[in-house]
Design an enzyme around this catalytic site. Structure first.
Site, PDB file in Angstrom:
ATOM      1  N   PRO A   7       8.634  17.691 -17.411  1.00 37.37           N
ATOM      2  CA  PRO A   7       9.206  17.232 -15.721  1.00 37.37           C
ATOM      3  C   PRO A   7       7.844  16.964 -15.323  1.00 37.37           C
ATOM      4  O   PRO A   7       6.909  17.261 -15.286  1.00 37.37           O
ATOM      5  CB  PRO A   7       9.904  17.835 -15.501  1.00 37.37           C
ATOM      6  CG  PRO A   7       9.498  19.068 -15.640  1.00 37.37           C
ATOM      7  CD  PRO A   7       8.666  18.675 -17.774  1.00 37.37           C
ATOM      8  N   MET A   8       7.542  15.460 -14.172  1.00 37.13           N
ATOM      9  CA  MET A   8       6.531  15.272 -13.259  1.00 37.13           C
ATOM     10  C   MET A   8       7.072  14.407 -12.105  1.00 37.13           C
ATOM     11  O   MET A   8       7.730  13.609 -12.137  1.00 37.13           O
ATOM     12  CB  MET A   8       5.643  14.967 -14.119  1.00 37.13           C
ATOM     13  CG  MET A   8       4.890  14.810 -15.145  1.00 37.13           C
ATOM     14  SD  MET A   8       3.360  13.686 -16.135  1.00 37.13           S
ATOM     15  CE  MET A   8       2.691  14.027 -14.804  1.00 37.13           C
ATOM     16  N   GLN A  68      16.858  20.150 -14.519  1.00 38.68           N
ATOM     17  CA  GLN A  68      16.225  21.504 -14.491  1.00 38.68           C
ATOM     18  C   GLN A  68      16.428  21.349 -12.758  1.00 38.68           C
ATOM     19  O   GLN A  68      16.671  20.448 -12.043  1.00 38.68           O
ATOM     20  CB  GLN A  68      13.884  20.870 -14.111  1.00 38.68           C
ATOM     21  CG  GLN A  68      13.641  21.612 -13.875  1.00 38.68           C
ATOM     22  CD  GLN A  68      11.978  21.698 -14.053  1.00 38.68           C
ATOM     23  OE1 GLN A  68      11.906  20.264 -12.989  1.00 38.68           O
ATOM     24  NE2 GLN A  68      11.213  22.055 -15.011  1.00 38.68           N
ATOM     25  N   CYS A  98       6.449  25.190 -10.893  1.00 36.52           N
ATOM     26  CA  CYS A  98       5.715  23.673 -10.099  1.00 36.52           C
ATOM     27  C   CYS A  98       4.489  24.537  -8.368  1.00 36.52           C
ATOM     28  O   CYS A  98       5.351  25.581  -7.763  1.00 36.52           O
ATOM     29  CB  CYS A  98       6.812  23.411  -8.497  1.00 36.52           C
ATOM     30  SG  CYS A  98       6.618  21.872  -7.489  1.00 36.52           S
ATOM     31  N   LYS A 139      10.471  27.297 -17.511  1.00 35.08           N
ATOM     32  CA  LYS A 139       8.791  27.176 -17.471  1.00 35.08           C
ATOM     33  C   LYS A 139       8.213  27.872 -16.465  1.00 35.08           C
ATOM     34  O   LYS A 139       9.052  27.446 -15.072  1.00 35.08           O
ATOM     35  CB  LYS A 139       9.081  25.342 -16.481  1.00 35.08           C
ATOM     36  CG  LYS A 139       7.792  25.230 -17.516  1.00 35.08           C
ATOM     37  CD  LYS A 139       7.427  23.413 -17.028  1.00 35.08           C
ATOM     38  CE  LYS A 139       5.212  23.083 -17.371  1.00 35.08           C
ATOM     39  NZ  LYS A 139       5.713  21.634 -16.857  1.00 35.08           N
ATOM     40  N   GLY A 200       0.221  22.237 -21.316  1.00 33.32           N
ATOM     41  CA  GLY A 200      -1.249  21.929 -20.165  1.00 33.32           C
ATOM     42  C   GLY A 200      -2.542  20.939 -20.601  1.00 33.32           C
ATOM     43  O   GLY A 200      -2.745  21.763 -21.785  1.00 33.32           O
ATOM     44  N   GLY A 223       2.890  15.916 -20.641  1.00 35.41           N
ATOM     45  CA  GLY A 223       3.081  14.633 -19.476  1.00 35.41           C
ATOM     46  C   GLY A 223       2.489  13.947 -19.065  1.00 35.41           C
ATOM     47  O   GLY A 223       2.393  13.076 -19.390  1.00 35.41           O
ATOM     48  N   ARG A 224       1.264  14.251 -18.575  1.00 41.16           N
ATOM     49  CA  ARG A 224       0.034  13.165 -18.803  1.00 41.16           C
ATOM     50  C   ARG A 224      -0.862  12.971 -19.943  1.00 41.16           C
ATOM     51  O   ARG A 224      -0.521  12.084 -19.608  1.00 41.16           O
ATOM     52  CB  ARG A 224      -1.171  14.447 -17.755  1.00 41.16           C
ATOM     53  CG  ARG A 224      -0.542  15.077 -16.105  1.00 41.16           C
ATOM     54  CD  ARG A 224      -1.871  15.747 -15.080  1.00 41.16           C
ATOM     55  NE  ARG A 224      -2.157  16.640 -16.369  1.00 41.16           N
ATOM     56  CZ  ARG A 224      -3.396  17.499 -16.176  1.00 41.16           C
ATOM     57  NH1 ARG A 224      -4.251  17.151 -15.394  1.00 41.16           N
ATOM     58  NH2 ARG A 224      -3.590  19.048 -17.168  1.00 41.16           N
TER      59      ARG A 224
END
Length: 314
Positions: A7-8, A68, A98, A139, A200, A223-224
């Site tokens: 999730p972003m 989430q 977050c 998370k 990460g 994600g990224r």
């Protein structure tokens, strides 16, 4: 190896999930967080964030999507978890990672990592309403200011009844600055008996390999990296070579065409530019192209620019 699409907030919406899961390789998606304060939210809130609920909580490509939740009130989070499950969510994920200042100021996200007792209470209460045949995941980061509570926090999550835990291998204060401390995930994994997902700095096949070796993780979350190279999951699984710049331009065009009507003239060019900022991490051509399109304001102009770029490299 199971790969989860991370999730972003403000980036990984249902359109992006639809596109990236169509590219392939992802076994699970987790939605952007739903902020829970003191109310049991109506079904329309969940369905707006995750239209996949209309499709048995799956993307159009069949990838499961998990809601989430983010908040600090254990009772209210449990009420909303119950609601999300009742309308079809593929399990529940709890956000304790977050790093956003506004979120942390309101006692949500990574700030909760200061209190393992609070994590335990939240997971325990949510577990009571999430049936055993639905996955409850969480998370976390390695901590807020430091890593002193990393293992205790993970143990609290596991002991309270979570089925899985994902660990972003940095503290809140470290943000997204490299490196990710994958060896800390190995320390956590040694102390708990539920599957551990590593997250990460996974931007390439080699990153994924090294992360798995160092962390000993059961699964990975990207994600990224998925934004930088859309078929990264397929590449990690050895099914495809990582996307070339030419292939990425085709994917950008697909993204323009899957959007719904409405405010897309204001919305889409900005999202393409945002996406290019992630792509330039792995593709130098994206940085050049971003400079060329940074003043574009309409979808048609963006489409024309992509077509021109395709011609220039053909």
């Amino acid at each position: 190896m199971q790969i989860t699409l991370a999730p972003m907030e403000g980036v990984m919406d249902h359109h992006m999930r639809q596109l990236l899961t169509a590219v392939g390789g992802y076994d699970l998606c987790v939605t952007e967080f739903i902020r829970v304060v003191d109310l049991r939210l109506p079904a329309k809130v969940y369905r707006r964030l995750s239209p996949e609920l209309y499709n048995n909580s799956k993307t159009t490509s069949g990838t499961p999507v998990r809601i989430q939740l983010l908040g600090q009130n254990a009772h209210c989070l449990a009420q909303n978890a119950d609601k999300a499950i009742s309308i079809g969510s593929d399990g529940i994920d709890l956000n304790f990672g977050c790093p956003a200042k506004t979120v942390n100021k309101n006692k949500g996200g990574a700030v909760l990592l200061k209190s393992p007792e609070t994590l335990y209470e939240i997971v325990r209460e949510v577990r009571k309403v999430v049936p055993e045949f639905h996955t409850l995941s969480a998370k976390i980061r390695l901590g807020y200011d430091d890593k002193s509570l990393a293992i205790e926090n993970a143990q609290a999550v596991a002991e309270a009844g979570a089925d899985e835990i994902a660990v972003h291998a940095r503290t809140k204060e470290e943000g997204y600055r490299p490196p990710a401390h994958w060896h800390w995930i190995a320390k956590i994994k040694d102390t708990i008996d539920i599957p551990v997902t590593a997250n990460g700095d996974i931007f390439s096949v080699d990153d994924a390999r090294r992360c798995m070796e160092i962390s000993g993780c059961d699964r990975i979350m990207i994600g990224r990296g998925a934004l930088a190279t859309p078929n990264l999951a397929q590449a990690i699984k050895g099914l495809e070579e990582p996307n070339s710049w030419a292939e990425i331009l085709v994917i950008l065009k697909k993204y323009l065409f899957i959007q719904t009507m409405g405010d897309q003239e204001k919305y889409l060019p900005s999202r393409i530019k945002q996406w290019l900022t992630f792509m330039k991490l792995q593709h130098p051509q994206a940085a050049v192209f971003l400079q060329q399109v940074r003043k574009i304001k309409t979808t048609q102009e963006m489409l024309a620019a992509i077509n021109k770029e395709q011609l220039s490299i053909s």
